[in-house]
Design a protein around this motif. Structure first.
Motif: not given
Length: 66
Positions: A1-23
């Motif tokens: 289960m720990q492996g999935i949380s790493v990907y979720e964290e990366k996904k959330n970070k990427a989405l956050s960066e994408l939102e900043k770029v869109e702004q």
């Protein structure tokens, strides 16, 4: 289960960066629109000044020829 949380964290970070770029893109669009309006006004002023200069020169020529 720990492996999935790493990907979720990366996904959330990427989405956050994408939102900043869109702004930043939205802010850049607003600035471009404002500058475009300003540029149109400057072109209008330039055209009026050129027309004035032409008419002024024509008046001087007409006065000189009479």
């Amino acid at each position: 289960m720990q492996g999935i949380s790493v990907y979720e964290e990366k996904k959330n970070k990427a989405l956050s960066e994408l939102e900043k770029v869109e702004q930043k893109l939205n802010e850049a669009e607003i600035i471009l629109k404002e500058r475009s309006v300003h540029l149109k006004e400057l072109k209008k002023d330039r055209d009026q000044a050129l027309k004035y200069k032409t008419l002024s020169e024509q008046i001087k020529q007409n006065k000189a020829s009479t």
